[in-house]
Write an enzyme that holds these catalytic residues in place. Structure first.
Site, PDB file in Angstrom:
ATOM      1  N   GLN A  87      51.002  38.549 -84.599  1.00  0.00           N
ATOM      2  CA  GLN A  87      51.391  40.105 -84.431  1.00  0.00           C
ATOM      3  C   GLN A  87      50.940  40.619 -83.054  1.00  0.00           C
ATOM      4  O   GLN A  87      50.107  40.072 -82.423  1.00  0.00           O
ATOM      5  CB  GLN A  87      50.777  40.803 -85.782  1.00  0.00           C
ATOM      6  N   GLU A 124      42.439  46.787 -81.166  1.00  0.00           N
ATOM      7  CA  GLU A 124      41.309  46.321 -82.112  1.00  0.00           C
ATOM      8  C   GLU A 124      40.194  45.322 -81.513  1.00  0.00           C
ATOM      9  O   GLU A 124      40.701  44.463 -80.518  1.00  0.00           O
ATOM     10  CB  GLU A 124      42.053  45.562 -83.137  1.00  0.00           C
ATOM     11  N   HIS A 245      48.435  37.996 -81.443  1.00  0.00           N
ATOM     12  CA  HIS A 245      47.239  37.486 -81.630  1.00  0.00           C
ATOM     13  C   HIS A 245      47.434  37.160 -83.253  1.00  0.00           C
ATOM     14  O   HIS A 245      48.314  37.479 -83.986  1.00  0.00           O
ATOM     15  CB  HIS A 245      45.904  38.362 -81.577  1.00  0.00           C
ATOM     16  N   ARG A 264      55.362  41.688 -86.295  1.00  0.00           N
ATOM     17  CA  ARG A 264      55.005  40.367 -86.435  1.00  0.00           C
ATOM     18  C   ARG A 264      55.787  39.247 -85.860  1.00  0.00           C
ATOM     19  O   ARG A 264      56.945  39.619 -85.576  1.00  0.00           O
ATOM     20  CB  ARG A 264      54.985  40.376 -87.918  1.00  0.00           C
TER      21      ARG A 264
END
Length: 382
Positions: A87, A124, A245, A264
């Site tokens: 994704q 993130e 990732h 995705r």
């Protein structure tokens, strides 16, 4: 003020049956336990001791203690026994445009084919708690990828040809694999499963593992274009907007901007919008974005990331209290031992068991950690 937080593990299929239970010192439930969320995200807000969810607590009482908006971040325990989907996440500008477009089109926010569920970005950071945490992150340097694919022989010839073109871009190759390259992808997978390589042995082993779980999925070939990373305990992996990732295996603390926007690229039965993924993808190959913590002294280590949504500290108290100044609402999560967490204003400590967490309100001014073990402290960035 310190507000204890609790939540149940989410049972995604890729979750581990043992890792979170072992951290918390309890018997496994027998179910996959993939994530435990600590925050006010409406998808699964934490619970407070009075029975309210944290989003409702903040809406009713947050302003009186210095919280005047939803938290800008979401903190998680993450335990992977098998691969998550490949994704990438959009930038803030891309998220705002995509969300407005799908709202105007009348696509329900919970629809399976909805891509933008909010208007926020989702950078993130994951920090390894297990001795090893394996992941795919970013696109490998093109010369190395050409060597890998060319070594697979005739079965990978169509992919090798595209990669060899003078103006080849990895984003274009990924778009082809996910939209029109299913037959070629199966041939590449077969060649990789049967192949050998001294330089890329780990990558070929990964293909075999992924093909057992996702037979013939074009995302397996996308994985072959990515950096395979093994984090050691305490190392972090920062994933900014557009970076492809997938987490593969291990236990970690994950901190992200409060968003649910995911594009995705395979290894999933969920919706894959190849064109939209390519539109947000950072096509530049390079080294994986591994972060090693910066030692601030007194048992405090900072994970430096170039965003304002969140900041993360790992705290291991010693003979003297470890102190971290607050610049917003913080969540403290214990990962070992029996640390005592207190606000600098109230000084009333909460003793946390591994897996336990508290919200520390901004009016405390700072956090003081004593006792034994380790605490991860999340708060807004600067």
């Amino acid at each position: 003020m310190l507000i204890p937080l609790a939540n149940d593990p989410r049972d995604y299929a890729w979750g581990s049956t043992t890792l979170i239970a072992a951290l918390e010192g309890r018997e496994p439930s027998g179910r996959a336990e993939a994530e435990v969320w600590f925050g006010d995200h409406p998808g699964d807000p934490s619970e407070t001791p009075d029975g309210r969810t944290l989003d409702r607590w903040i809406a009713a009482d947050g302003r009186s203690v210095g919280i005047d908006a939803p938290l800008p971040y979401l903190l998680k325990l993450l335990a992977a026994a098998s691969a998550l989907s490949i994704q990438a996440h959009p930038s803030k500008t891309q998220a705002e445009a995509g969300f407005a477009r799908e709202e105007a089109a009348g696509i329900p926010r919970d629809a399976a084919d909805r891509t933008y569920r909010d208007d926020n970005h989702k950078p993130e950071l994951v920090v390894a708690l297990s001795e090893e945490f394996r992941a795919l992150a970013g696109l490998r340097e093109l010369a190395a990828t050409r060597r890998l694919v060319e070594g697979l022989g005739p079965g990978a010839a169509p992919l090798a040809k595209r990669l060899a073109e003078p103006d080849a871009t990895l984003s274009a190759v990924i778009g082809w694999l996910l939209s029109d390259g299913a037959d070629a992808a199966r041939d590449v997978i077969a060649a990789a499963v049967a192949g050998t390589s001294d330089e890329f042995a780990a990558e070929l082993d990964l293909v075999r593992t992924l093909d057992a779980g996702f037979p013939g999925d074009p995302g397996i070939v996308v994985a072959l274009l990515m950096n395979l990373v093994t984090l050691r305990r305490g190392e972090g992996l920062f994933v900014p907007a557009g970076v492809l990732h997938a987490y593969l295996e291990g236990l970690g603390v994950e901190l992200m901007a409060a968003s649910d926007n995911v594009l995705r690229g395979g290894l999933t039965p969920k919706h894959v919008d190849a064109a939209e993924l390519v539109s947000v993808l950072d096509p530049e190959p390079g080294l994986p974005p591994v972060i090693r913590p910066r030692d601030l002294g007194d048992g405090i280590r900072a994970y430096d990331v170039p965003i304002a949504d969140f900041a993360l500290y790992a705290v291991t108290p010693g003979a003297t209290p470890a102190r971290v100044a607050l610049h917003g609402p913080a969540i403290a999560l214990a990962t070992s031992g029996a640390p005592e967490v207190a606000g600098e204003a109230s000084l009333t400590p909460a003793v946390l068991a591994p897996g336990g967490a508290v919200l520390v309100t901004p009016d405390e001014g700072g956090v003081r950690v004593t006792g034994t073990g380790e605490v991860f402290l999340a708060q807004p960035g600067r």
